[in-house]
Write a protein that holds these residues in place. Structure first.
Motif, short mmCIF file in Angstrom:
data_model
loop_
_atom_site.label_atom_id
_atom_site.label_comp_id
_atom_site.label_asym_id
_atom_site.label_seq_id
_atom_site.Cartn_x
_atom_site.Cartn_y
_atom_site.Cartn_z
N LEU A 49 0.83 -1.19 0.00
CA LEU A 49 0.00 0.00 0.00
C LEU A 49 0.87 1.25 0.00
CD1 LEU A 49 -2.76 1.48 0.29
CD2 LEU A 49 -2.45 1.27 2.76
N LEU A 50 1.89 1.28 0.86
CA LEU A 50 2.79 2.43 0.90
C LEU A 50 3.51 2.60 -0.44
CD1 LEU A 50 4.34 1.97 4.47
CD2 LEU A 50 2.49 3.51 3.78
N ALA A 51 3.96 1.50 -1.02
CA ALA A 51 4.63 1.57 -2.32
C ALA A 51 3.68 2.09 -3.40
CB ALA A 51 5.18 0.19 -2.71
N ALA A 52 2.43 1.67 -3.35
CA ALA A 52 1.45 2.14 -4.33
C ALA A 52 1.20 3.64 -4.18
CB ALA A 52 0.14 1.36 -4.19
N LEU A 53 1.10 4.11 -2.95
CA LEU A 53 0.92 5.54 -2.71
C LEU A 53 2.08 6.35 -3.28
CD1 LEU A 53 -0.42 5.61 0.95
CD2 LEU A 53 -1.58 6.55 -1.05
N GLY A 54 3.29 5.95 -2.92
CA GLY A 54 4.47 6.68 -3.40
C GLY A 54 4.71 6.48 -4.88
N GLY A 55 4.49 5.27 -5.35
CA GLY A 55 4.74 4.97 -6.75
C GLY A 55 3.81 5.72 -7.69
N CYS A 56 2.56 5.84 -7.32
CA CYS A 56 1.58 6.54 -8.15
C CYS A 56 1.99 8.00 -8.34
CB CYS A 56 0.21 6.44 -7.49
SG CYS A 56 -1.15 7.12 -8.45
N THR A 57 2.31 8.68 -7.26
CA THR A 57 2.72 10.07 -7.36
C THR A 57 4.09 10.19 -8.02
OG1 THR A 57 1.38 10.68 -5.46
CG2 THR A 57 3.14 12.19 -6.03
N THR A 79 5.74 6.99 4.53
CA THR A 79 5.65 6.52 5.90
C THR A 79 4.21 6.60 6.39
OG1 THR A 79 6.10 8.73 6.78
CG2 THR A 79 8.00 7.26 6.46
N GLY A 80 3.95 5.88 7.44
CA GLY A 80 2.65 5.90 8.10
C GLY A 80 2.72 5.05 9.35
N HIS A 81 1.71 5.18 10.17
CA HIS A 81 1.65 4.42 11.41
C HIS A 81 0.50 3.42 11.34
CE1 HIS A 81 4.55 6.91 13.53
NE2 HIS A 81 4.01 7.92 12.88
N LYS A 82 0.81 2.17 11.65
CA LYS A 82 -0.24 1.15 11.71
C LYS A 82 -0.86 1.23 13.10
CE LYS A 82 -1.27 -3.65 10.80
NZ LYS A 82 -0.76 -4.97 10.46
N THR A 83 -2.16 1.33 13.13
CA THR A 83 -2.86 1.48 14.39
C THR A 83 -4.08 0.57 14.42
OG1 THR A 83 -3.81 3.11 15.92
CG2 THR A 83 -4.31 3.41 13.61
N SER A 84 -4.55 0.32 15.61
CA SER A 84 -5.76 -0.46 15.80
C SER A 84 -6.61 0.29 16.81
CB SER A 84 -5.42 -1.86 16.32
OG SER A 84 -6.59 -2.63 16.43
N PHE A 87 -12.08 1.71 14.83
CA PHE A 87 -12.33 1.51 13.40
C PHE A 87 -11.65 0.26 12.86
CE2 PHE A 87 -12.53 6.16 14.07
CZ PHE A 87 -13.86 6.34 13.75
N GLY A 88 -10.91 -0.45 13.71
CA GLY A 88 -10.17 -1.64 13.30
C GLY A 88 -8.73 -1.31 12.97
N ASN A 89 -8.04 -2.23 12.30
CA ASN A 89 -6.66 -2.01 11.89
C ASN A 89 -6.64 -1.07 10.70
OD1 ASN A 89 -5.93 -3.86 13.83
ND2 ASN A 89 -5.62 -5.53 12.38
N ARG A 90 -5.74 -0.10 10.72
CA ARG A 90 -5.63 0.83 9.61
C ARG A 90 -4.32 1.60 9.71
NH1 ARG A 90 -7.79 6.14 11.02
NH2 ARG A 90 -8.22 6.13 13.24
N MET A 91 -4.03 2.34 8.65
CA MET A 91 -2.84 3.19 8.62
C MET A 91 -3.28 4.63 8.86
SD MET A 91 -0.20 1.29 8.11
CE MET A 91 1.05 2.50 7.66
N THR A 92 -2.45 5.36 9.61
CA THR A 92 -2.71 6.77 9.87
C THR A 92 -1.44 7.56 9.56
OG1 THR A 92 -2.04 6.63 12.19
CG2 THR A 92 -4.39 6.27 11.70
N ASP A 93 -1.59 8.86 9.50
CA ASP A 93 -0.46 9.78 9.31
C ASP A 93 0.38 9.40 8.08
OD1 ASP A 93 -1.19 11.14 11.71
OD2 ASP A 93 -0.17 9.57 12.85
N LEU A 94 -0.28 9.09 6.98
CA LEU A 94 0.45 8.74 5.75
C LEU A 94 1.13 9.98 5.20
CD1 LEU A 94 -2.28 6.47 4.17
CD2 LEU A 94 -0.10 5.72 5.14
N ALA A 95 2.39 9.82 4.81
CA ALA A 95 3.17 10.94 4.26
C ALA A 95 4.03 10.45 3.11
CB ALA A 95 4.05 11.56 5.34
#
Length: 146
Positions: A49-57, A79-84, A87-95
């Motif tokens: 997911l992180l690679a897709a975010l960075g790769g797309c841009t 980068t981002g933080h995996k949190t639970s 809302f369940g498991n998810r990523m936050t603070d994506l940069a």
């Protein structure tokens, strides 16, 4: 929706916790849980997911800037933080952070000047991955009858 809009991958299990995704053009990428010490080159789904975010841009920005000058350095840190939480498991603070340098050649000043705008335009409008993450879209999961 037209057939031209459909994007897909198939995922096959290769062993416990290990998978290979294949796209319609035959490209493959292996991934897994990340817990196997013998598969240290393997990506986890979150890392994909992180690679897709960075790769797309990165693709958008590269197309916009490299037509003016070939970069000396072009790297993207995601980068981002995996949190639970509730809302369940998810990523936050994506940069997504770009580090790009151009040599002193014709066109380099133009490439440097449009870099911030290219990053912003990709983020705000062009990158399908970040637009989907930020706006959100329903995801369905189903089991096919065997």
């Amino acid at each position: 929706m037209t057939d031209d809009s459909l994007r897909s991958v198939t995922i096959e299990r290769t062993s416990t916790g290990h998978f290979t995704a294949t796209n319609a053009r035959g490209g493959t990428i292996s991934f897994g849980t990340g817990s196997d010490p013998h598969a240290d080159a393997e990506f986890t789904p979150v890392e994909l997911l992180l690679a897709a975010l960075g790769g797309c841009t990165a693709v958008d920005v590269d197309v916009a800037t490299s037509r003016h000058a070939e970069p000396l350095r072009f790297s993207v840190a995601v980068t981002g933080h995996k949190t639970s939480d509730e809302f369940g498991n998810r990523m936050t603070d994506l940069a997504v952070t770009f580090s790009v340098a151009f040599p002193d050649v014709d066109g380099a000043d133009r490439a440097r000047a449009i870099l911030p705008r290219a990053v912003k335009t990709s983020h705000d409008r062009l990158c399908t991955v970040s637009r989907t993450v930020e706006i959100g879209t329903p995801v369905t999961a189903a089991v096919e009858d065997a």
